[in-house]
Enzyme design. Structure first.
Site, PDB file in Angstrom:
ATOM      1  N   GLU A  76       2.664   8.117  -6.663  1.00 47.03           N
ATOM      2  CA  GLU A  76       1.469   8.000  -5.836  1.00 47.03           C
ATOM      3  C   GLU A  76       0.743   9.351  -5.729  1.00 47.03           C
ATOM      4  O   GLU A  76      -0.482   9.412  -5.819  1.00 47.03           O
ATOM      5  CB  GLU A  76       1.861   7.490  -4.441  1.00 47.03           C
ATOM      6  N   CYS A 103       2.709   0.393  -0.014  1.00 50.87           N
ATOM      7  CA  CYS A 103       4.141   0.034   0.136  1.00 50.87           C
ATOM      8  C   CYS A 103       4.359  -1.174   1.006  1.00 50.87           C
ATOM      9  O   CYS A 103       5.463  -1.701   1.063  1.00 50.87           O
ATOM     10  CB  CYS A 103       4.951   1.138   0.787  1.00 50.87           C
TER      11      CYS A 103
HETATM   12  S1  SF4 Z   1       8.096  -4.067   8.008  1.00 57.07           S
HETATM   13 FE1  SF4 Z   1       5.943  -4.281   8.569  1.00 57.07          FE
HETATM   14  S2  SF4 Z   1       5.060  -2.279   8.073  1.00 57.07           S
HETATM   15 FE2  SF4 Z   1       7.019  -2.411   7.013  1.00 57.07          FE
HETATM   16  S3  SF4 Z   1       6.493  -3.176   4.981  1.00 57.07           S
HETATM   17 FE3  SF4 Z   1       7.043  -4.941   6.243  1.00 57.07          FE
HETATM   18  S4  SF4 Z   1       5.121  -5.703   7.058  1.00 57.07           S
HETATM   19 FE4  SF4 Z   1       4.754  -3.634   6.315  1.00 57.07          FE
END
Ligand code: SF4
Ligand code: SF4
Ligand code: SF4
Ligand code: FES
Lengths: 580, 173
Positions: A285, A305
């Protein structure tokens, strides 16, 4: 602030103006039960539907009982929570809720973790007094990520508040009326046909098992039992600071060693670390960022991500779809590396490798089904289970977590830097990227690697960093409502950033939809973040590009950073999606 | 955004109506009423259109549309024929009457005739069991209906219809 004087059960109370009776009662150690009410100030989640009425109290001079959660205190008020009338009324309200609720607590996924069950126990309800017509709605697991069971819904509408106001995705509304009322997506559509991003934040606030994850535990047991398969596992950065909570360890405590040991005991052949994938993400990245900056590419670059956030931009901001980084998320990167680099290095047939990800996240269950996230005809990751599901598996297996010895991740995908640890909290990904980009662009060592301005729970954060005399502007948003604000400003050309980090969950993955239920306690989430920063601080290596095994990976296998092979394996693309 | 599978011209009119409102966000019910008048019902695409136009979740629009029984999501014919299927009417052969209406109005599936003119509904007991079987046409009650009466009832509707049209024409002149 001016003070309000009142009495509760005869006790004098001095409360702040604007306080509710529920909060004022806490001052004199009186707990008034609540169910629909939820106020998580830090993330602007305030549910004041006052729909459940389990908090009814008597207020002198008023004919009707008042819902304590929604009634503000006033000077001279005389409140009684302990009269027979109030006690009976509260019981009746709970009894009415139970009259239309399935009674299968014994086999319910929220057994011993359910706020309706808790309140029924606390009020000493011993029989179902009213036998109502029980609803029988369609259970929805169409998304293979988020599970909806409307039969268990008590219509508190917390999910609606979370999804509409905090996340601004707008999936739910109360529909129909009277007994028929249910909280449902538009047109009663199955979740898979909506623009739900599977952040799972609604499951974090739902008091019952009406909203949970689609469980994949059974699938994982099945592959573990298959002798023919080589089953590997990886754990997201945030799991190590949330798993201990279940075992009475202080929130934020680092349980990496025990977690690795526990996974070996469950029978996984190798225990890898998503953090290694996070370090790879950062070098890719940061490289992409520098390239775009040099070649006048589109700015800002957005982190990619978080699969929820990616789905959000695909539905909501089609004209910004080319600005996120094309990097896959860290666990997908680790997944593809396990089936290529690791497989080749150890001479294992990649078709026999099954990758299981332990994630804080419900969206990652959906992410692994995205068609483009495959290489050589194999899915990058096969199964995803949440922290909660892992806890379930450990207890099924009878593993005494607290007394396990500390063990280490397996090579060659097990070593990581502090930069990867902080991926689990808001601000962490961009801080990690800055550490690397700064050193690459300036050719100088970055002495103070801590970027404090991007840390913490503020919904929108900013920083600017002087790199080679150029002011590089950074933006951070967590919670999709905040992300929407930021993206709108970018769309209109009102905000100028070079790089932006977005995480769908308020606070980041430490507050992910698949984490142990926080029950509205945001201090818990803050302690988890502090835990991650502590791990980072304790490491000698704190910049992703200094990870010796990452360097080795490129040297032995991938070739150049951002090169041909890296692109083929570690990058992806996005697509515009409909908005319902 | 995706194509809407409804009459584009009407949709444009609806769009203009919404744009003409001063505080469109506060007038969802009014907008839905207007839309139902235009389309005869509230198809999913019309609700989606309204949601996007107002920038509110489609779920909210659907929530309001399902809350008020005035709104309907299934198309209604211009004339509504309701056959009572309460016990008394049923034993007196109401099902045969439904069959006859279906045949004569050419309603193969669902409840609306192909030309959109007639909706054939069933209702629960209307408390006129002495008149069983009961058929209600545009609010007017017909009692002791026999299959052979169906043709006459339909003719009655059509006569009213042409009368109405003549009236309209006269008014225009
Ligand atoms: S836990 Fe929440 S912030 Fe983390 S990748 Fe999953 S959806 Fe995104
Ligand atoms: S998972 Fe997230 S987007 Fe989907 S309904 Fe729940 S809160 Fe809304
Ligand atoms: S699904 Fe859960 S959060 Fe939503 S209204 Fe029902 S009980 Fe409340
Ligand atoms: S908690 Fe007060 S009405 Fe639900």
């Amino acid at each position: 602030m001016s003070k309000i004087h009142l009495t509760i059960n005869g006790l004098p109370v001095e409360a702040d103006k604007g306080m509710t009776i529920v909060d004022a009662a806490k001052i004199v150690n009186i707990t008034i039960p609540t169910l629909c009410h939820l106020n998580i100030h830090d993330i602007k989640m305030v549910n004041r539907t006052a729909s459940c009425r389990v908090c009814l109290v008597e207020v002198k001079g008023r004919r009707n009982l008042a819902p304590a959660c929604a009634t503000e205190v006033v000077e001279g008020m005389e409140v009684r929570t302990d009269t027979l009338r109030a006690v009976k009324a509260r019981r009746t309200m709970v009894e009415l809720l139970l009259s239309d609720h399935p009674t299968d607590c014994l086999v319910c996924e929220r057994n011993q973790n359910c706020q309706l069950q808790k309140i029924a126990a606390e009020l000493g309800i011993r029989k179902i007094k009213y036998e109502g017509v029980r609803s029988n709605h369609t259970k929805d697991s169409t998304s293979d990520a988020l599970y909806r069971n409307p039969d268990k819904c008590i219509k508190c509408r917390r999910c609606e508040t979370m999804c509409n106001e905090v996340q601004t995705v707008g999936i739910y509304s109360a529909v129909q009326k009277g007994f028929e009322t249910i909280v449902s997506p538009a047109f009663g559509l199955p979740m898979v046909d909506t623009q739900c991003v599977y952040c799972g934040q609604c499951t974090q606030v739902c008091p019952t098992a009406a909203l949970t994850e689609v469980s994949h535990i059974a699938k994982v047991w099945e592959v573990l039992a298959d002798e023919d398969l080589h089953v590997v596992v990886q754990t997201a950065p945030s799991i190590r600071v949330t798993l201990g909570e279940k075992y009475d360890m202080p929130p934020g405590e680092d349980v990496t060693g025990k977690m690795v040991a526990a996974l070996r005991r469950l029978g996984f052949d190798k225990v890898f670390d998503t953090n290694f994938g996070a370090d790879v993400t950062i070098v890719e990245e940061a490289n992409e960022f520098i390239e775009r900056l040099k070649n006048g590419g589109r700015m800002p670059i957005l982190t990619s991500c978080c699969p929820s956030w990616v789905k959000f931009i695909e539905h909501q901001f089609p004209n910004l779809i080319d600005i996120p980084s094309s990097c896959k998320s860290p666990h997908m990167i680790l997944g593809v590396l396990s089936k290529t680099y690791y497989a080749e290095k150890y001479n294992i047939d990649p078709k026999k490798i099954i990758m299981v990800s332990i994630m804080p996240c419900i969206a990652k269950k959906y992410e692994v089904t995205r068609e483009e996230l495959t290489n050589n005809g194999l899915r990058n990751v096969d199964h995803v289970i949440t922290t909660r599901e892992l806890i379930g598996m450990l207890s099924e297996a009878g593993i005494d977590f607290k007394n396990l010895p500390d063990e280490e991740f397996d090579n060659p995908l097990g070593i990581s830097t502090g930069a990867a640890d902080i991926f689990g909290t808001t601000g962490g990904v961009i801080e990690a990227a800055l550490r690397t980009a700064y050193e690459w662009m300036t050719d100088r060592e970055l002495e103070n690697v801590d970027f404090h301005s991007v840390r913490g729970m503020d919904g929108l954060k900013e920083a600017s960093v002087d790199i080679n005399g150029m002011e590089v502007k950074i933006g951070v948003a967590h919670g999709l409502g905040n992300a929407r604000e930021l993206l709108k400003a970018i769309e209109k050309g009102q905000a100028h950033y070079h790089a932006i980090e977005i995480m769908a969950c308020p606070g980041g993955c430490i507050d992910g939809g698949g984490q142990p239920y926080h029950m509205g306690d945001i201090e818990l989430v803050k302690a988890r973040a502090a835990g991650l920063y502590k791990i980072d601080k304790g490491k000698t290596l704190r910049k992703s590009h200094t990870n010796p095994d990452v360097i080795k990976l490129y040297k032995e296998y991938l070739g150049e950073i951002g090169g041909h092979r890296a692109h083929e394996l570690l990058h992806t693309h996005f697509k515009v999606r409909e908005k319902i | 955004m995706g194509e809407y599978k409804v009459d584009a011209e009407k949709l444009k009119k609806l769009g203009d109506f919404i744009e003409g409102l001063e505080y469109a966000e506060g007038e969802l019910i009014n907008i839905l009423r207007e839309a139902q008048e235009m389309f005869g019902y509230l198809p999913m695409d019309v609700q989606l259109f309204i949601a996007r136009k107002l920038g509110i979740p489609a779920a909210k629009v659907y929530g309001v549309a399902t809350f008020y029984s005035y709104f309907t999501m299934t198309p209604r014919g211009k004339h509504v024929i309701s056959v009572c299927l309460g016990t008394a009417c049923f034993v007196k052969g109401a099902d045969r009457i439904v069959e006859e209406f279906r045949k004569q109005l050419n309603i193969k599936e669902g409840t609306i005739s192909e030309d959109g003119m007639y909706t054939l509904d069933s209702i629960r007991c209307v408390g006129a069991c002495g008149l069983a079987p009961v058929v209600i046409v545009d609010g007017k009650v017909h009692g002791r209906v026999k299959p052979e009466d169906v043709a006459a009832i339909i003719r009655g509707i059509n006569e009213d219809e042409s009368g109405e049209q003549m009236l309209v024409k006269q008014n225009v002149q």
